[in-house]
Design a protein around this motif. Structure first.
Motif, PDB file in Angstrom:
ATOM      1  N   ASN A 151       0.823  -1.214   0.000  1.00  0.00           N
ATOM      2  CA  ASN A 151       0.000   0.000   0.000  1.00  0.00           C
ATOM      3  C   ASN A 151       0.854   1.260   0.000  1.00  0.00           C
ATOM      4  N   THR A 152       1.928   1.228   0.776  1.00  0.00           N
ATOM      5  CA  THR A 152       2.833   2.374   0.796  1.00  0.00           C
ATOM      6  C   THR A 152       3.407   2.606  -0.593  1.00  0.00           C
ATOM      7  N   PHE A 153       3.778   1.484  -1.223  1.00  0.00           N
ATOM      8  CA  PHE A 153       4.324   1.591  -2.584  1.00  0.00           C
ATOM      9  C   PHE A 153       3.321   2.221  -3.545  1.00  0.00           C
ATOM     10  N   LYS A 154       2.077   1.737  -3.467  1.00  0.00           N
ATOM     11  CA  LYS A 154       1.042   2.254  -4.381  1.00  0.00           C
ATOM     12  C   LYS A 154       0.808   3.743  -4.167  1.00  0.00           C
ATOM     13  N   ALA A 155       0.772   4.123  -2.887  1.00  0.00           N
ATOM     14  CA  ALA A 155       0.541   5.536  -2.581  1.00  0.00           C
ATOM     15  C   ALA A 155       1.679   6.394  -3.132  1.00  0.00           C
ATOM     16  N   LYS A 156       2.914   5.892  -2.941  1.00  0.00           N
ATOM     17  CA  LYS A 156       4.083   6.615  -3.428  1.00  0.00           C
ATOM     18  C   LYS A 156       4.041   6.745  -4.956  1.00  0.00           C
ATOM     19  N   LEU A 157       3.653   5.614  -5.590  1.00  0.00           N
ATOM     20  CA  LEU A 157       3.554   5.591  -7.053  1.00  0.00           C
ATOM     21  C   LEU A 157       2.558   6.641  -7.543  1.00  0.00           C
ATOM     22  N   ASP A 158       1.374   6.656  -6.901  1.00  0.00           N
ATOM     23  CA  ASP A 158       0.342   7.636  -7.290  1.00  0.00           C
ATOM     24  C   ASP A 158       0.859   9.060  -7.162  1.00  0.00           C
ATOM     25  N   GLU A 159       1.578   9.281  -6.064  1.00  0.00           N
ATOM     26  CA  GLU A 159       2.097  10.620  -5.802  1.00  0.00           C
ATOM     27  C   GLU A 159       3.089  11.040  -6.901  1.00  0.00           C
ATOM     28  N   LEU A 160       3.988  10.087  -7.222  1.00  0.00           N
ATOM     29  CA  LEU A 160       4.986  10.384  -8.253  1.00  0.00           C
ATOM     30  C   LEU A 160       4.336  10.613  -9.623  1.00  0.00           C
ATOM     31  N   LEU A 161       3.322   9.760  -9.908  1.00  0.00           N
ATOM     32  CA  LEU A 161       2.633   9.888 -11.197  1.00  0.00           C
ATOM     33  C   LEU A 161       1.949  11.249 -11.319  1.00  0.00           C
ATOM     34  N   ALA A 162       1.263  11.638 -10.256  1.00  0.00           N
ATOM     35  CA  ALA A 162       0.534  12.910 -10.288  1.00  0.00           C
ATOM     36  C   ALA A 162       1.496  14.078 -10.479  1.00  0.00           C
ATOM     37  N   ALA A 163       2.619  14.029  -9.768  1.00  0.00           N
ATOM     38  CA  ALA A 163       3.577  15.125  -9.881  1.00  0.00           C
ATOM     39  C   ALA A 163       4.136  15.209 -11.304  1.00  0.00           C
ATOM     40  N   LYS A 164       4.453  14.028 -11.840  1.00  0.00           N
ATOM     41  CA  LYS A 164       5.025  14.003 -13.192  1.00  0.00           C
ATOM     42  C   LYS A 164       4.003  14.484 -14.228  1.00  0.00           C
ATOM     43  N   GLU A 165       2.764  14.072 -14.028  1.00  0.00           N
ATOM     44  CA  GLU A 165       1.706  14.466 -14.955  1.00  0.00           C
ATOM     45  C   GLU A 165       1.572  15.994 -14.987  1.00  0.00           C
ATOM     46  N   LYS A 166       1.595  16.559 -13.811  1.00  0.00           N
ATOM     47  CA  LYS A 166       1.483  18.010 -13.700  1.00  0.00           C
ATOM     48  C   LYS A 166       2.646  18.694 -14.428  1.00  0.00           C
ATOM     49  N   GLN A 167       3.808  18.118 -14.195  1.00  0.00           N
ATOM     50  CA  GLN A 167       5.002  18.703 -14.808  1.00  0.00           C
ATOM     51  C   GLN A 167       4.932  18.623 -16.335  1.00  0.00           C
ATOM     52  N   LEU A 168       4.445  17.449 -16.844  1.00  0.00           N
ATOM     53  CA  LEU A 168       4.334  17.285 -18.298  1.00  0.00           C
ATOM     54  C   LEU A 168       3.368  18.305 -18.891  1.00  0.00           C
ATOM     55  N   THR A 169       2.208  18.477 -18.238  1.00  0.00           N
ATOM     56  CA  THR A 169       1.220  19.426 -18.740  1.00  0.00           C
ATOM     57  C   THR A 169       1.793  20.839 -18.770  1.00  0.00           C
ATOM     58  N   GLU A 170       2.463  21.190 -17.698  1.00  0.00           N
ATOM     59  CA  GLU A 170       3.017  22.546 -17.624  1.00  0.00           C
ATOM     60  C   GLU A 170       4.046  22.790 -18.711  1.00  0.00           C
TER      61      GLU A 170
END
Ligand code: DAH
Length: 349
Positions: free
Chosen positions: A65-84
């Motif tokens: 679960n910790t891994f999944k949460a971390k993954l989601d966090e990283l994905l969201a941050a990267k997604e934001k960065q890509l859009t910007e």
């Protein structure tokens, strides 16, 4: 168990690297697939839970679960960065400078590009102004007509060749597309009381083989006067006024006999070719004259079909071919230009 937990922790580092390397949204989706998808790495680890005690399972589950949460966090941050960064580069490459005048419009009307009416409409409007100034009203009629208004009431006998399928578009409901604006003569006689003066500009249709001088869809302007006394002299004067106004100078005309079932006598009015001044050219087919205005005195049968007594009322009518007139006016050599929708052509008028 400790093995599994360290395996999951190792996955975290791998996933972080993969996310950092992802160049677009598609690559990110692939990362998700690779780690938490059905056949993903984490799923592989979890399949081994079966051999563990319940406590151990809880511990590994927590790590997952910790891994999944971390993954989601990283994905969201990267997604934001890509859009910007996508918008940032768009702003670099596709910015809009509203102060620049596009070169193709800069010549037109003080730099503002405005549309304008079609050359046929321009001439139509001009004719409408001329005729309304002479007391004519502008009337309209349907483009989908019945046999009676297109032929019957206009004194076409049942076997007249113009009724042939070759010339007329028929609809499956037994109607037809009007082949001329003369239909509006009948419509006007039905709805107005004489004396009357009308013009009826509009679209007409023929089942034609299309070439430089024939279209299946074109424009005519019908004109009709009904009064107690109407003569060929009145008609000629009207035609001459019309042509002089349109061309802005005196034009030479001649009358030839012409046959139309709804007029008697009927005429073809020719005008001296303006392109060659009568010398002969391709526009006038080397005759020096161009047929522009069929006309005549309204046939008694047409008056009768409208309930008027030919002993009491007389009429004159004409059917102007608008396309041909505009072609003469501007020296246009091919009728197909009108409906081609090409801006290069239209912008010239
Ligand atoms: N309707 C005829 C046509 O399209 C043209 C025409 C001829 C109209 C004589 C008239 C007329 O009003 O008097 O061929």
């Amino acid at each position: 168990m400790a093995d599994l937990i360290s395996e999951i922790q190792a996955l975290e580092a791998e996933a972080a690297a993969a996310i950092a390397a992802a160049a677009d949204a598609e690559a990110l989706a692939q990362v998700t697939q690779n780690f938490t998808g059905k056949k993903g790495a984490l799923t592989g680890v979890m399949k081994q839970l079966g051999s563990l005690t319940p406590e151990e399972r809880t511990a590994v589950g927590k790590a997952a679960n910790t891994f999944k949460a971390k993954l989601d966090e990283l994905l969201a941050a990267k997604e934001k960065q890509l859009t910007e960064s996508k918008f940032a580069s768009l702003a670099e490459t596709e910015f809009l400078d509203l102060s620049v005048t596009p070169p193709e419009f800069s010549q037109v009307r003080g730099g503002v590009s405005s549309g304008h009416t079609h050359p046929i409409t321009q001439t139509q409007r001009r004719l409408e102004a001329i005729f309304t100034s002479m007391g004519f009203s502008i009337v309209d009629g349907p483009q989908v007509e019945d046999d009676y208004h297109n032929f019957g009431a206009l004194n076409f006998t049942d076997d007249h060749p113009a009724r042939d399928m070759q010339d007329t578009f028929y609809t499956v409901t037994g109607h037809l597309l009007r082949t001329h604006t003369s239909t509006v003569q009948i419509r006007a006689l039905e709805s107005m009381k004489p004396p009357l003066r009308i013009i009826a500009p509009g679209r007409v249709f023929r089942y034609e083989e299309v070439d430089a001088s024939h279209e299946h869809t074109f424009y005519q302007m019908e004109g009709m006067i009904i009064d107690r006394k109407v003569s060929v002299g009145n008609l000629l004067h009207l035609m001459q006024t019309l042509l002089t106004e349109v061309f802005g100078r005196e034009v030479d005309v001649r009358l030839r006999p012409g046959y139309f079932p709804f007029v008697e006598p009927g005429f073809e009015l020719d005008m001296k070719c303006l392109v060659c001044n009568g010398a002969g050219c391709s526009v006038c087919k080397h005759s020096g004259w161009v047929e522009v205005l069929p006309c005549g005195l309204v046939h008694p049968n047409v008056l009768r079909s409208a309930g008027l007594d030919p002993a009491e009322w007389q009429g004159a009518a004409f059917g102007l071919g608008l396309n041909r007139l505009v072609m003469m006016q501007h020296g246009i050599e091919d009728i197909r230009h009108f409906m081609a929708g090409k801006l290069e052509f239209l912008r010239q008028f």
